[in-house]
Design a protein around this motif. Sequence first.
Motif, PDB file in Angstrom:
ATOM      1  N   VAL A  67       0.859  -1.745   0.039  1.00  0.00           N
ATOM      2  CA  VAL A  67       0.089  -0.439   0.244  1.00  0.00           C
ATOM      3  C   VAL A  67       0.663   1.176  -0.010  1.00  0.00           C
ATOM      4  O   VAL A  67       1.832   1.121   1.261  1.00  0.00           O
ATOM      5  N   LEU A  68       0.799   2.106  -1.144  1.00  0.00           N
ATOM      6  CA  LEU A  68       1.400   3.786  -1.166  1.00  0.00           C
ATOM      7  C   LEU A  68       0.134   4.323  -0.870  1.00  0.00           C
ATOM      8  O   LEU A  68      -1.027   4.325  -1.058  1.00  0.00           O
ATOM      9  N   PRO A  69       1.019   5.703  -0.083  1.00  0.00           N
ATOM     10  CA  PRO A  69      -0.396   6.941  -0.879  1.00  0.00           C
ATOM     11  C   PRO A  69      -0.365   6.934  -2.119  1.00  0.00           C
ATOM     12  O   PRO A  69       0.117   6.604  -3.191  1.00  0.00           O
ATOM     13  N   GLY A  70      -1.893   7.766  -2.164  1.00  0.00           N
ATOM     14  CA  GLY A  70      -1.781   8.256  -3.976  1.00  0.00           C
ATOM     15  C   GLY A  70      -0.808   8.790  -4.662  1.00  0.00           C
ATOM     16  O   GLY A  70      -0.376   9.988  -4.113  1.00  0.00           O
ATOM     17  N   TRP A  71      -0.354   8.934  -6.259  1.00  0.00           N
ATOM     18  CA  TRP A  71       0.124   9.511  -7.221  1.00  0.00           C
ATOM     19  C   TRP A  71      -0.043  10.777  -6.221  1.00  0.00           C
ATOM     20  O   TRP A  71      -1.578  11.115  -6.692  1.00  0.00           O
ATOM     21  N   VAL A  72       0.287  12.232  -6.526  1.00  0.00           N
ATOM     22  CA  VAL A  72      -0.179  13.059  -6.772  1.00  0.00           C
ATOM     23  C   VAL A  72       0.662  13.858  -8.135  1.00  0.00           C
ATOM     24  O   VAL A  72       1.757  14.121  -8.150  1.00  0.00           O
ATOM     25  N   ILE A 342       9.213   6.999  -5.670  1.00  0.00           N
ATOM     26  CA  ILE A 342       7.332   6.995  -4.535  1.00  0.00           C
ATOM     27  C   ILE A 342       7.559   8.457  -4.119  1.00  0.00           C
ATOM     28  O   ILE A 342       6.127   9.148  -4.007  1.00  0.00           O
ATOM     29  N   ARG A 343       8.713   8.981  -3.177  1.00  0.00           N
ATOM     30  CA  ARG A 343       8.014  10.229  -2.507  1.00  0.00           C
ATOM     31  C   ARG A 343       8.572  11.572  -3.007  1.00  0.00           C
ATOM     32  O   ARG A 343       7.356  12.022  -3.488  1.00  0.00           O
ATOM     33  N   ALA A 344       8.682  11.622  -4.508  1.00  0.00           N
ATOM     34  CA  ALA A 344       9.022  12.534  -5.308  1.00  0.00           C
ATOM     35  C   ALA A 344       7.397  12.496  -6.553  1.00  0.00           C
ATOM     36  O   ALA A 344       6.855  13.762  -5.844  1.00  0.00           O
ATOM     37  N   ALA A 345       7.117  11.086  -6.056  1.00  0.00           N
ATOM     38  CA  ALA A 345       5.436  11.678  -6.975  1.00  0.00           C
ATOM     39  C   ALA A 345       4.512  10.981  -5.712  1.00  0.00           C
ATOM     40  O   ALA A 345       3.318  11.275  -6.539  1.00  0.00           O
ATOM     41  N   THR A 346       4.748  11.446  -4.572  1.00  0.00           N
ATOM     42  CA  THR A 346       3.689  11.576  -3.738  1.00  0.00           C
ATOM     43  C   THR A 346       3.534  13.376  -2.576  1.00  0.00           C
ATOM     44  O   THR A 346       3.351  13.836  -3.200  1.00  0.00           O
ATOM     45  N   ARG A 347       5.060  13.268  -2.766  1.00  0.00           N
ATOM     46  CA  ARG A 347       5.103  14.338  -1.458  1.00  0.00           C
ATOM     47  C   ARG A 347       5.384  14.884  -1.711  1.00  0.00           C
ATOM     48  O   ARG A 347       5.310  16.758  -1.443  1.00  0.00           O
ATOM     49  N   GLY A 348       6.193  14.673  -2.581  1.00  0.00           N
ATOM     50  CA  GLY A 348       6.663  15.644  -3.505  1.00  0.00           C
ATOM     51  C   GLY A 348       5.778  16.982  -5.203  1.00  0.00           C
ATOM     52  O   GLY A 348       6.449  17.671  -4.478  1.00  0.00           O
ATOM     53  N   GLY A 349       4.719  15.682  -5.442  1.00  0.00           N
ATOM     54  CA  GLY A 349       3.701  16.720  -5.882  1.00  0.00           C
ATOM     55  C   GLY A 349       3.062  17.781  -4.941  1.00  0.00           C
ATOM     56  O   GLY A 349       2.408  18.222  -4.948  1.00  0.00           O
ATOM     57  N   ALA A 350       2.516  16.805  -3.404  1.00  0.00           N
ATOM     58  CA  ALA A 350       1.809  17.502  -2.612  1.00  0.00           C
ATOM     59  C   ALA A 350       2.667  19.102  -2.406  1.00  0.00           C
ATOM     60  O   ALA A 350       2.323  20.014  -2.334  1.00  0.00           O
ATOM     61  N   ALA A 351       4.235  18.945  -2.017  1.00  0.00           N
ATOM     62  CA  ALA A 351       4.510  19.798  -2.165  1.00  0.00           C
ATOM     63  C   ALA A 351       4.404  21.246  -3.419  1.00  0.00           C
ATOM     64  O   ALA A 351       4.095  22.091  -3.098  1.00  0.00           O
ATOM     65  N   ALA A 352       4.641  20.891  -4.471  1.00  0.00           N
ATOM     66  CA  ALA A 352       4.443  21.572  -5.040  1.00  0.00           C
ATOM     67  C   ALA A 352       3.053  22.299  -5.920  1.00  0.00           C
ATOM     68  O   ALA A 352       2.558  22.931  -6.370  1.00  0.00           O
ATOM     69  N   LEU A 353       1.856  21.925  -4.624  1.00  0.00           N
ATOM     70  CA  LEU A 353       1.209  22.293  -4.677  1.00  0.00           C
ATOM     71  C   LEU A 353       0.785  23.026  -3.565  1.00  0.00           C
ATOM     72  O   LEU A 353      -0.541  23.580  -2.647  1.00  0.00           O
ATOM     73  N   ARG A 355       0.559  21.695  -0.186  1.00  0.00           N
ATOM     74  CA  ARG A 355      -0.313  20.351   0.615  1.00  0.00           C
ATOM     75  C   ARG A 355       0.284  19.723   0.879  1.00  0.00           C
ATOM     76  O   ARG A 355       1.023  19.574   0.772  1.00  0.00           O
ATOM     77  N   SER A 356       0.335  20.028   2.428  1.00  0.00           N
ATOM     78  CA  SER A 356       0.821  19.196   3.286  1.00  0.00           C
ATOM     79  C   SER A 356      -0.371  17.404   4.412  1.00  0.00           C
ATOM     80  O   SER A 356       0.425  17.079   4.595  1.00  0.00           O
ATOM     81  N   ASP A 357      -1.492  17.757   3.408  1.00  0.00           N
ATOM     82  CA  ASP A 357      -1.934  16.807   3.540  1.00  0.00           C
ATOM     83  C   ASP A 357      -1.865  15.657   2.710  1.00  0.00           C
ATOM     84  O   ASP A 357      -3.672  15.004   3.210  1.00  0.00           O
ATOM     85  N   LEU A 358      -1.730  15.833   2.034  1.00  0.00           N
ATOM     86  CA  LEU A 358      -1.665  14.763   0.880  1.00  0.00           C
ATOM     87  C   LEU A 358      -0.174  14.131   0.760  1.00  0.00           C
ATOM     88  O   LEU A 358       1.256  14.790   1.037  1.00  0.00           O
ATOM     89  N   GLY A 359       0.222  13.287   0.016  1.00  0.00           N
ATOM     90  CA  GLY A 359       0.963  12.464  -0.781  1.00  0.00           C
ATOM     91  C   GLY A 359       1.307  11.700   0.017  1.00  0.00           C
ATOM     92  O   GLY A 359       2.712  11.310   0.448  1.00  0.00           O
ATOM     93  N   HIS A 360       0.748  11.641   1.428  1.00  0.00           N
ATOM     94  CA  HIS A 360       1.268  10.253   2.941  1.00  0.00           C
ATOM     95  C   HIS A 360      -0.108  10.506   3.148  1.00  0.00           C
ATOM     96  O   HIS A 360      -0.724  10.405   2.861  1.00  0.00           O
TER      97      HIS A 360
END
Length: 400
Positions: A67-72, A342-353, A355-360
Amino acid sequence: MTSTLLTGISELWTLDPDLDEPGTAATDAQVLRDAALLITDGQVAWYGPADEAPSADDTIDLEGRAVLPGWVDSHTHLVFDGDRSGEFEARMAGQSYAAGGIQVTTDATREASDARLEQLVRERIDQAVAGGTTTLEAKTGYGLTVEDEARAARILARLREAGQVDAVTFLGAHLVPGEYRNRAEEYLELVIGPMLAAVAEHCDFIDVFCEDGAFTREQSARVLVAGREAGLGLRVHGNQISAAQDGLGLAVELGAASVDHLNHLADGDLEKLAESGTVATVLPACDLSTRAPLAPARELLDAGATVAIASNCNPGTSYTSAMSFCVTTAVLQMHLSLAEAIRAATRGGAAALGRSDLGHLGVGARADVHVLDTPHAIDLAYRPGMPLTHRVWRAGHEHL
């Protein structure tokens, strides 16, 4: 309150920000084995060892899957009609990519009805979610008239209200359209005047294609400053075809949320990004489609920049929303580790938007869950091209 317990998880990639360690893409504590995850009212309420799981209204056994966080996906162009497969075929036969191909899509998009455009966008969103993407930024930019940019923004804003799109970006400065050929300054005044006024209430960000063949650095700065004055966040398409217009430097100078593409860097660019709050977004599928040099994701990470991976889904240079494919490419060809990709495609994308509630999947995050049809997330790279998405939840609701 309703609750769902996901159990039988072989690997749970929470990427919980509370457990970050400097210089580490994912700590052992952020990747749990034999785990469970509790979703309550659309948010992550608990995660931990399966044998310590609390009770819930409903329990779903994932039977040993990862299980992963959904892609951002923080960079897409979803509002378009028309076909550019012929252009792609010609490029694969040796013709070089140039910015002007966008006009083909612009003509078709202007001719499409509102209902057709919205249906096309909905279909593209469904395709993205089916591949594990749970957060989408989407841009205007294929109308390039006041009326057509405004309707694209309205369509995306309706989808944002419906919970299908997370961020709407105004990209009127995508290209100087054919009717303004040799009158770029006149078109620019339209973009930062009536066009911006018509779309601002529907948008979260403003973007500009700062590139040879599109807009100069000075013109791009005018677009971004006007957008900021209208209350929008800033994004930049930069350094895709060359570093000549210095879109990267402009993004950093103005404090843009992200600068995207980054195929060509000048001396000092790595340090500029590393010292800034601007996210470096790389677009691997686009690089492959245009046969461009792959963006230097490895060097960006090593320099200390925050890196995001996005699809750049668009009809001309990256007609895919397959974020798993982008992650695979990042591992196999951009020299990122699995955890970094994985981090770049989740937490990284959230940072670009922003958003701290997404990507994890930390407690309190939106419950965006990507279940792989494999016990091991490394299969994203080890088994390239295989359909590995098993189930997807977005904000606690399963995508069916």
